[in-house]
Design a protein around this motif. Structure first.
Motif, PDB file in Angstrom:
ATOM      1  N   LYS A 240      49.043  51.147  29.513  1.00 31.77           N
ATOM      2  CA  LYS A 240      47.835  51.562  28.798  1.00 31.77           C
ATOM      3  C   LYS A 240      47.018  50.353  28.363  1.00 31.77           C
ATOM      4  N   LEU A 241      47.684  49.314  27.867  1.00 32.51           N
ATOM      5  CA  LEU A 241      46.973  48.099  27.476  1.00 32.51           C
ATOM      6  C   LEU A 241      46.367  47.418  28.694  1.00 32.51           C
ATOM      7  N   ARG A 242      47.110  47.425  29.793  1.00 32.34           N
ATOM      8  CA  ARG A 242      46.607  46.812  31.027  1.00 32.34           C
ATOM      9  C   ARG A 242      45.364  47.540  31.511  1.00 32.34           C
ATOM     10  N   LEU A 243      45.360  48.858  31.381  1.00 30.29           N
ATOM     11  CA  LEU A 243      44.191  49.646  31.790  1.00 30.29           C
ATOM     12  C   LEU A 243      42.972  49.270  30.958  1.00 30.29           C
ATOM     13  N   ILE A 244      43.172  49.085  29.658  1.00 27.76           N
ATOM     14  CA  ILE A 244      42.049  48.736  28.780  1.00 27.76           C
ATOM     15  C   ILE A 244      41.485  47.372  29.144  1.00 27.76           C
TER      16      ILE A 244
ATOM     17  N   THR B 111      34.103  53.087  32.917  1.00 25.88           N
ATOM     18  CA  THR B 111      34.841  52.122  33.733  1.00 25.88           C
ATOM     19  C   THR B 111      36.336  52.382  33.664  1.00 25.88           C
ATOM     20  N   MET B 112      36.837  52.779  32.501  1.00 28.02           N
ATOM     21  CA  MET B 112      38.260  53.110  32.373  1.00 28.02           C
ATOM     22  C   MET B 112      38.633  54.254  33.303  1.00 28.02           C
ATOM     23  N   ASN B 113      37.763  55.244  33.398  1.00 30.06           N
ATOM     24  CA  ASN B 113      38.024  56.362  34.320  1.00 30.06           C
ATOM     25  C   ASN B 113      38.047  55.872  35.767  1.00 30.06           C
ATOM     26  N   GLU B 114      37.119  54.982  36.116  1.00 30.65           N
ATOM     27  CA  GLU B 114      37.077  54.450  37.472  1.00 30.65           C
ATOM     28  C   GLU B 114      38.320  53.626  37.784  1.00 30.65           C
ATOM     29  N   VAL B 115      38.731  52.788  36.833  1.00 28.58           N
ATOM     30  CA  VAL B 115      39.923  51.957  37.047  1.00 28.58           C
ATOM     31  C   VAL B 115      41.173  52.825  37.169  1.00 28.58           C
ATOM     32  N   SER B 116      41.257  53.872  36.349  1.00 27.69           N
ATOM     33  CA  SER B 116      42.402  54.785  36.432  1.00 27.69           C
ATOM     34  C   SER B 116      42.475  55.439  37.812  1.00 27.69           C
ATOM     35  N   LEU B 117      41.331  55.858  38.334  1.00 31.94           N
ATOM     36  CA  LEU B 117      41.282  56.477  39.656  1.00 31.94           C
ATOM     37  C   LEU B 117      41.667  55.469  40.732  1.00 31.94           C
TER      38      LEU B 117
ATOM     39  N   ASN C 244      43.571  52.792  40.363  1.00 33.93           N
ATOM     40  CA  ASN C 244      45.004  52.514  40.256  1.00 33.93           C
ATOM     41  C   ASN C 244      45.830  53.631  40.873  1.00 33.93           C
ATOM     42  N   LEU C 245      45.389  54.865  40.653  1.00 31.45           N
ATOM     43  CA  LEU C 245      46.101  56.002  41.241  1.00 31.45           C
ATOM     44  C   LEU C 245      46.032  55.956  42.758  1.00 31.45           C
ATOM     45  N   GLN C 246      44.870  55.630  43.292  1.00 35.69           N
ATOM     46  CA  GLN C 246      44.726  55.536  44.746  1.00 35.69           C
ATOM     47  C   GLN C 246      45.559  54.389  45.316  1.00 35.69           C
ATOM     48  N   GLU C 247      45.615  53.265  44.587  1.00 33.06           N
ATOM     49  CA  GLU C 247      46.425  52.133  45.036  1.00 33.06           C
ATOM     50  C   GLU C 247      47.905  52.483  45.045  1.00 33.06           C
TER      51      GLU C 247
END
Length: 275
Positions: A126-130, A231-237, A239-242
């Protein structure tokens, strides 16, 4: 028929890679970082250091060795790819600073050992995502800074012209006006310390302060928050795709290796049947 006992175990590099990417490894590293942070905090107590200083130094040395070993093994596993990951570079720099002798003119580096705690930013998802979201938001945030700078400049010029002579402490020049507007934007004592005294001397100035707060504090900063959240939503997506792609690649590689072993076993069976 000893050849039938063959099973896939992978190379040492493959097994280490799986271990480094496992949840158990991240949990272990997180626990070590937390323990290390607590020990460094205990070092600030003279009483604790007097009674247990030798144990704390010993544990600190062991943890540093473990961290160094982790970095070396990761370089062995990922080779040059290790340095292509920003988080890996961050870990490398943190450990490199920790390895500098903390004595003499380098005593400052002993205090900098606390930066190892920042490795939690990588270990806790969670911290890494932020952090990743904030870094990725920087280009868009830069344009918000430009917009905010224009607003500050316009209101500073107006403020110097309107209030500069009567209230030089707050609006005597552009520098003072910028600082005053920054204080107003943070809503820190802006009304009682700045706005009301000026409103008592100059009528209708409430429009100046209210419009600035609406633009700078509420509108602009809310846009800033919206950019970070988006941007958090984009990064989460991403990361999920990766992760999905990583799983597909892993499964494909395992299937390829398994097929290779099956072909080898089949060749041995064919050789035995012919003999």
């Amino acid at each position: 028929m000893h050849f039938l006992t063959l099973s896939y175990t992978g190379t040492l590099r493959d097994r280490l890679k799986l271990f480094f990417e496992s949840r158990q490894f991240h949990s272990i590293i997180t626990a070590i970082i937390i323990v290390n942070s607590l020990l460094i905090g205990l070092e600030t107590s003279n009483v604790v250091m007097f009674n247990y200083g030798y144990l704390i130094d010993l544990f600190d040395l062991v943890i540093l060795v473990l961290f160094s070993l982790e970095i070396m093994l990761k370089i062995f596993v990922y080779k040059t790819g290790f340095f292509k990951d920003g988080w890996n570079l961050f870990d490398f720099l943190v450990i490199a600073v920790s390895l500098v002798p903390a004595a003499g003119s380098f005593s400052i580096f002993r205090a900098l050992r606390i930066v190892r705690t920042l490795r939690l930013l990588k270990s806790i998802p969670k911290l890494r995502l932020i952090i990743e979201s904030l870094v990725k938001s920087l280009p868009s945030i830069g344009w918000i800074v430009v917009l905010l700078s224009i607003v500050f400049y316009v209101y500073s010029v107006i403020g110097v012209n309107l209030f500069g002579e009567m209230y030089p402490r707050y609006f005597g020049d552009m520098g003072r006006a910028f600082y005053t507007l920054f204080q107003i934007m943070t809503l820190e004592s802006w009304s009682s310390a700045i706005a009301r005294p000026i409103m008592d001397g100059v009528p209708f100035t409430g429009i100046y302060f209210i419009t600035f707060i609406l633009i700078a504090t509420y509108t602009t900063l809310n846009i800033f928050i919206a950019i970070v959240v988006n941007t958090m939503n984009e990064v989460s997506l991403e990361n999920l795709q990766e992760e999905e792609q990583h799983i597909k690649d892993f499964v494909s590689e395992e299937n390829r290796k398994l097929q290779k072993q099956l072909h080898a076993i089949q060749r041995k069976l064919d050789e035995m049947s012919r003999s």
